[in-house]
Design a protein around this motif. Structure first.
Motif, PDB file in Angstrom:
ATOM      1  N   PHE A 127      12.214  -1.002   3.012  1.00  0.00           N
ATOM      2  CA  PHE A 127      13.309  -1.911   2.689  1.00  0.00           C
ATOM      3  C   PHE A 127      14.323  -1.235   1.775  1.00  0.00           C
ATOM      4  O   PHE A 127      15.523  -1.346   1.986  1.00  0.00           O
ATOM      5  CB  PHE A 127      12.738  -3.183   2.037  1.00  0.00           C
ATOM      6  CG  PHE A 127      13.777  -4.233   1.805  1.00  0.00           C
ATOM      7  CD1 PHE A 127      14.122  -5.130   2.808  1.00  0.00           C
ATOM      8  CD2 PHE A 127      14.430  -4.313   0.585  1.00  0.00           C
ATOM      9  CE1 PHE A 127      15.099  -6.082   2.596  1.00  0.00           C
ATOM     10  CE2 PHE A 127      15.414  -5.268   0.372  1.00  0.00           C
ATOM     11  CZ  PHE A 127      15.748  -6.157   1.364  1.00  0.00           C
TER      12      PHE A 127
ATOM     13  N   GLY B 176       0.834  -1.217   0.000  1.00  0.00           N
ATOM     14  CA  GLY B 176       0.000   0.000   0.000  1.00  0.00           C
ATOM     15  C   GLY B 176       0.858   1.251   0.000  1.00  0.00           C
ATOM     16  O   GLY B 176       1.801   1.356   0.781  1.00  0.00           O
TER      17      GLY B 176
ATOM     18  N   THR C 136       1.824  -4.835   8.690  1.00  0.00           N
ATOM     19  CA  THR C 136       1.542  -4.900   7.244  1.00  0.00           C
ATOM     20  C   THR C 136       2.288  -6.083   6.630  1.00  0.00           C
ATOM     21  O   THR C 136       1.739  -6.830   5.809  1.00  0.00           O
ATOM     22  CB  THR C 136       1.999  -3.587   6.565  1.00  0.00           C
ATOM     23  OG1 THR C 136       1.238  -2.518   7.113  1.00  0.00           O
ATOM     24  CG2 THR C 136       1.795  -3.637   5.074  1.00  0.00           C
TER      25      THR C 136
HETATM   26  P1  FAD Z   1       8.645  -2.547   2.305  1.00  0.00           P
HETATM   27  O1  FAD Z   1       9.730  -1.576   2.629  1.00  0.00           O
HETATM   28  O2  FAD Z   1       8.769  -3.897   2.838  1.00  0.00           O
HETATM   29  O3  FAD Z   1       7.256  -1.977   2.795  1.00  0.00           O
HETATM   30  C1  FAD Z   1       6.944  -0.617   2.772  1.00  0.00           C
HETATM   31  C2  FAD Z   1       5.456  -0.549   2.978  1.00  0.00           C
HETATM   32  O4  FAD Z   1       5.117  -0.920   4.319  1.00  0.00           O
HETATM   33  C3  FAD Z   1       4.865   0.826   2.806  1.00  0.00           C
HETATM   34  O5  FAD Z   1       4.651   1.126   1.437  1.00  0.00           O
HETATM   35  C4  FAD Z   1       3.565   0.684   3.567  1.00  0.00           C
HETATM   36  O6  FAD Z   1       2.597   0.015   2.797  1.00  0.00           O
HETATM   37  C5  FAD Z   1       3.950  -0.232   4.718  1.00  0.00           C
HETATM   38  N1  FAD Z   1       4.253   0.560   5.922  1.00  0.00           N
HETATM   39  C6  FAD Z   1       5.279   1.426   6.111  1.00  0.00           C
HETATM   40  N2  FAD Z   1       5.223   1.961   7.345  1.00  0.00           N
HETATM   41  C7  FAD Z   1       4.133   1.432   7.954  1.00  0.00           C
HETATM   42  C8  FAD Z   1       3.551   1.573   9.255  1.00  0.00           C
HETATM   43  N3  FAD Z   1       4.082   2.369  10.182  1.00  0.00           N
HETATM   44  N4  FAD Z   1       2.442   0.861   9.530  1.00  0.00           N
HETATM   45  C9  FAD Z   1       1.885   0.032   8.628  1.00  0.00           C
HETATM   46  N5  FAD Z   1       2.398  -0.145   7.386  1.00  0.00           N
HETATM   47  C10 FAD Z   1       3.512   0.540   7.062  1.00  0.00           C
HETATM   48  N6  FAD Z   1       0.450   0.656  -4.001  1.00  0.00           N
HETATM   49  C11 FAD Z   1      -0.852   0.967  -3.989  1.00  0.00           C
HETATM   50  O7  FAD Z   1      -1.350   1.483  -2.983  1.00  0.00           O
HETATM   51  N7  FAD Z   1      -1.647   0.720  -5.083  1.00  0.00           N
HETATM   52  C12 FAD Z   1      -1.161   0.112  -6.192  1.00  0.00           C
HETATM   53  O8  FAD Z   1      -1.921  -0.101  -7.131  1.00  0.00           O
HETATM   54  C13 FAD Z   1       0.213  -0.231  -6.221  1.00  0.00           C
HETATM   55  N8  FAD Z   1       0.764  -0.837  -7.288  1.00  0.00           N
HETATM   56  C14 FAD Z   1       2.050  -1.288  -7.213  1.00  0.00           C
HETATM   57  C15 FAD Z   1       2.574  -2.047  -8.249  1.00  0.00           C
HETATM   58  C16 FAD Z   1       3.834  -2.583  -8.140  1.00  0.00           C
HETATM   59  C17 FAD Z   1       4.351  -3.419  -9.238  1.00  0.00           C
HETATM   60  C18 FAD Z   1       4.622  -2.333  -6.983  1.00  0.00           C
HETATM   61  C19 FAD Z   1       5.968  -2.915  -6.821  1.00  0.00           C
HETATM   62  C20 FAD Z   1       4.129  -1.565  -5.984  1.00  0.00           C
HETATM   63  C21 FAD Z   1       2.857  -1.029  -6.076  1.00  0.00           C
HETATM   64  N9  FAD Z   1       2.331  -0.252  -5.056  1.00  0.00           N
HETATM   65  C22 FAD Z   1       1.013   0.070  -5.077  1.00  0.00           C
HETATM   66  C23 FAD Z   1       3.227   0.244  -3.977  1.00  0.00           C
HETATM   67  C24 FAD Z   1       3.246  -0.698  -2.804  1.00  0.00           C
HETATM   68  O9  FAD Z   1       2.000  -0.599  -2.145  1.00  0.00           O
HETATM   69  C25 FAD Z   1       4.324  -0.388  -1.766  1.00  0.00           C
HETATM   70  O10 FAD Z   1       4.255   0.957  -1.419  1.00  0.00           O
HETATM   71  C26 FAD Z   1       5.712  -0.631  -2.188  1.00  0.00           C
HETATM   72  O11 FAD Z   1       5.812  -1.735  -2.990  1.00  0.00           O
HETATM   73  C27 FAD Z   1       6.603  -0.800  -0.975  1.00  0.00           C
HETATM   74  O12 FAD Z   1       6.394  -2.054  -0.369  1.00  0.00           O
HETATM   75  P2  FAD Z   1       7.560  -3.135  -0.340  1.00  0.00           P
HETATM   76  O13 FAD Z   1       7.050  -4.464   0.038  1.00  0.00           O
HETATM   77  O14 FAD Z   1       8.245  -3.062  -1.644  1.00  0.00           O
HETATM   78  O15 FAD Z   1       8.569  -2.511   0.724  1.00  0.00           O
END
Ligand code: FAD
Length: 760
Positions: A503, A371, A398
């Motif tokens: 990350f 998200g 999350t």
């Molecule tokens: P990580 O670093 O593991 O996770 C980061 C994520 O953890 C943050 O983005 C957030 O979601 C969550 N987070 C961070 N801090 C907190 C907290 N304090 N409490 C709870 N949760 C927290 N996003 C959308 O919303 N809609 C989409 O349609 C969309 N499409 C995408 C398509 C692709 C191909 C990709 C790769 C990503 C997409 N995203 C989309 C973005 C995605 O939601 C993430 O923001 C992004 O991928 C980071 O997550 P991660 O697993 O890569 O990284």
């Protein structure tokens, strides 16, 4: 503004479109409840569904360790960071100057037309007086940490905003005019290269070839979201249509799994894509989605609906439901939908989607993401005074939700084709093991990453096992568009890169050990639970919205106009108050109001609908004004001598009464002053906040302090905030020990009378 008709319409939209197909399922009920559940309850449930054997955990650890280790090595030596470093070399900038320049370039991007931007750079920025023209200088540097990371490929200490400001000023003063212009251009181009696959779909399709040859697939995103006008929406629809033709041709007969696809944002296709406009969304937006889906079907390319803000989830599920039952889309496997693990409801959304796929005999393409709107979801819930947050407040929750949802998706291979979008090596490794690599088959699932962010990780994943890769396909999400359309997307990516929990940010920080970077979320939650003596507590630094002003005062409660169960309740009240009439008259001489129409009363009609009689007002005569002044004068001594606490308590009591009558006051505000429901709610809340704010101020002042009430205060308030400003003025004056004569705006006496009665 909402259209005036909405005021008299039933708040609950008719759901004929949906009930044609089904009754509300239990899964939808669950989705609704989960939003309000305490975070700890959600986490406990998720823990039950995320059990992984010791043996599998070890395998996950090994894979995650290897992935993260090689990723860190690559990051520092080559890759995208290298390209961006070119900026520093080309213009002989220090990295701090580079950061300041990227911040400046990002701020300039906010100027919508390039002609004005060029003029501004030429005339003003080059002179060094940029501060006057780009708003508050501090705001300009909010993304400095993220730019630092991207310019240098490693985390560096971010300079203070004041020093960045100094650096920029001296850079502009020192450097020749032409150079700054060029450097800003270069900085903007780099933002484009970093995050965008091409300015046009043709360019993007060409640029994609290199990685496609290595086994990557693409889903193209035509940049642009949140259409504000019909014209915007038409333009985005046209962009999507053209893009589908181009992608479809380039797909050359591949299927939805192996060929490229398109991702669309519904907010780009309709300017009022929101719960309060459900009927319009179904009448006007749905046909557009259907058209695009039909077109995608002719080329057999996947069409994916991106996930946006949480309060749009239910609306988008309704649209998905209709799409799935569309006879013209029968036998097509290309309908795609995104779900966000950070939403407390996500686990139940998966159930709903699997059920929907069964009922409609579809196999859906489901992208699981964590998200991207976390900061704004938290802030919005606070601003709107919600009872809780729709999203988790700890990142590890999350991460856990992601695993639990992934397990469920993988267990329904006939209903869903899961698409796991993440840049996190630990999450990736977990999915890989959960899906059982020994049993992998083409079409089981895929990974996804964002252009410019995920390639270094997935180059280790895509490709043959015999080449030391994991042998799982990855689809790159590829934004397409020019600088003008980049901004909203760019800001989300910068927030992601800049967040110290993310990350991609942590992998760049060599002070964090790889072991810590890839800790298993279940274990991390259990460790924290030991310390806190409870499982799954929300983040200690993020109070619930009503406790936002911890220890000072309570935040006012809002009403959630996107929550169907709340709307039902609200709707009943609204139906009642839509017929009600209120009266307003001077309260000083206890008029006997048997028949208002017979006295010298005037009608108050709804300014948005003159057939709606809201009530009657009897304006005060001079004698009543004199009496009021006299009363106020007489009462002053007693009131002044009442204790501060007593006066503050009365304000708090009034706040509680007003809050408990929010539904009635909201309708009255809408009918008397032509407000929308959401404006009405905001106004009642503002009045409640004023009462609590002044009470808290009074309670914080020493009882024998320097308060010196003035006497009788006359408060005259305007019509545009007939409750909030009215209440604010009066309560500030009262709580200090003054007596008050209040005169409401002549257009809005009815709501003012309610406020006075509450205070009395
Ligand atoms: P990580 O670093 O593991 O996770 C980061 C994520 O953890 C943050 O983005 C957030 O979601 C969550 N987070 C961070 N801090 C907190 C907290 N304090 N409490 C709870 N949760 C927290 N996003 C959308 O919303 N809609 C989409 O349609 C969309 N499409 C995408 C398509 C692709 C191909 C990709 C790769 C990503 C997409 N995203 C989309 C973005 C995605 O939601 C993430 O923001 C992004 O991928 C980071 O997550 P991660 O697993 O890569 O990284």
């Amino acid at each position: 503004m909402d259209s005036p008709q909405v005021l008299n319409a039933n708040l609950l939209p008719s759901l004929d479109y949906i009930t044609e197909f089904k009754d509300k399922t239990d899964f939808e009920e669950e989705i609704n409840h989960a939003w309000r559940r305490a975070e700890s309850e959600c986490v406990e449930n998720l823990l039950e569904h995320s059990q992984i054997s010791e043996e599998m955990n070890q395998k996950i650890y090994d894979i995650a360790f290897n992935l993260a280790h090689s990723l860190r090595d690559r990051k520092s030596s080559s890759g995208k960071a290298g390209i961006v470093q070119g900026l520093l070399q080309e213009f002989s900038l220090s990295s701090q100057e580079g950061i300041a320049l990227m911040c400046l370039a990002e701020a300039l991007l906010r100027i919508p037309d390039s002609a004005t931007r060029d003029l501004l750079i030429r005339d003003k920025i080059n002179q060094g007086n940029w501060k006057d023209h780009l708003g508050q200088s501090n705001l300009m540097f909010v993304n400095a940490a993220a730019w630092g990371l991207m310019l240098t490929g490693k985390l560096m200490e971010t300079p203070k905003q004041t020093s960045l400001s100094g650096i920029l000023t001296s850079l502009l003063a020192r450097t020749g005019k032409g150079i700054i212009r060029k450097a800003v251009d270069a900085a903007m181009r780099m933002m484009g290269e970093q995050f965008v696959t091409g300015e046009t779909i043709g360019e993007a399709l060409d640029n994609a070839k290199t990685l496609e040859d290595k086994g990557f697939r693409y889903s193209y995103d035509m940049l642009g979201e949140a259409a504000l006008t019909e014209h915007d929406a038409d333009r985005y629809f046209e962009d999507y249509t053209q893009a589908i033709h181009a992608i479809g041709k380039a797909s050359e007969g591949k299927d939805v799994y192996t060929g490229p696809g398109i991702s669309i944002k519904l907010s780009a296709l309709h300017p009022r894509y929101q719960r309060s406009q459900t009927e319009r969304v179904h009448h006007e937006l749905y046909p557009r989605i259907l058209n695009l889906a039909l077109l995608a079907k002719t080329y057999d390319i996947g069409l994916n609906i991106d996930a946006e803000e949480a309060d749009r989830l239910e609306l988008s599920l309704e649209l998905l439901e209709r799409l799935c039952f569309e006879p013209q889309l029968a036998n097509w496997k290309g309908i795609g939908f995104v779900i966000q693990a950070y939403q407390k409801r996500c686990f139940y959304v998966v159930d709903y989607i699997i059920d929907l796929a069964k009922r409609s005999q579809k196999r859906l393409m489901i992208r699981l993401v964590k998200g991207a709107y976390w900061d704004s979801e938290i802030k919005k819930a606070q601003i709107d005074g919600m009872s809780d947050y729709p999203v988790f407040t700890r990142k590890v929750h999350t991460d856990l939700s992601y695993i639990a949802c992934a397990k469920k998706l993988l267990a329904a291979p006939d209903q869903v084709y899961p698409q796991f979008a993440t840049h996190n090596a630990q999450t990736l490794a977990t999915i890989y093991e959960l899906a059982d690599p020994q049993k992998y088959y083409l079409g089981q699932y895929e990974f996804q990453c964002l252009h410019g962010m995920g390639e270094p990780l997935y180059e280790q994943v895509v490709g043959k096992v015999s080449d030391q890769k994991l042998g799982i396909p990855c689809r790159i999400y590829a934004p397409v568009g020019n600088h003008e359309t980049l901004l909203a997307y760019l800001v989300r990516r910068l927030l992601e890169n800049g967040a110290n929990t993310s990350f991609v940010n942590r992998i760049a920080d060599k002070n964090i050990k790889i072991e810590d970077l890839i800790e298993n979320p279940v274990q991390e939650i259990l460790h924290t639970a030991e310390k806190e003596h409870a499982v799954g507590l929300k983040h200690p630094a993020i109070p619930l919205p009503h406790d936002l002003y911890q220890g000072i005062r309570q935040n006012s409660q809002g009403l959630d106009l996107a929550d169907d169960s709340k709307l039902q309740d609200l709707n009943q009240a609204v139906q009642h108050y839509l017929k009600h009439q209120w009266n307003s008259y001077s309260l000083v001489d206890q008029l006997d109001l048997q028949d208002l129409a017979e006295i010298n009363s005037q009608e108050i009609r709804n300014p948005a609908d003159h057939s709606d009689l809201v009530g009657y007002v009897i304006e005060a005569e001079t004698a009543q004004v004199d009496l009021a002044l006299d009363n106020a004068y007489q009462a002053f001594e007693n009131w002044k001598n009442a204790s501060q606490d007593f006066r503050a308590e009365l304000l708090l009591k009034a706040a509680a009464i007003m809050e408990s009558r929010i539904q009635e006051l909201m309708v009255l505000l809408c009918r008397e002053s032509g407000k929308t429901y959401s404006n009405g709610i905001a106004e009642v809340r503002e009045a409640v906040d004023f009462l609590r704010y002044y009470a808290a101020q009074m309670q914080s002042i020493d009882e024998n302090g320097t308060l010196s009430p003035l006497g009788t205060i006359l408060c005259i308030s305007p019509w545009n905030f007939p409750l909030a400003i009215f209440t604010g003025q009066i309560s500030a004056a009262l709580v200090e020990g003054n007596t008050v004569i209040a005169k409401p705006a002549e257009q809005t006496p009815l709501i003012a009378a309610q406020a006075i009665q509450i205070l009395w």
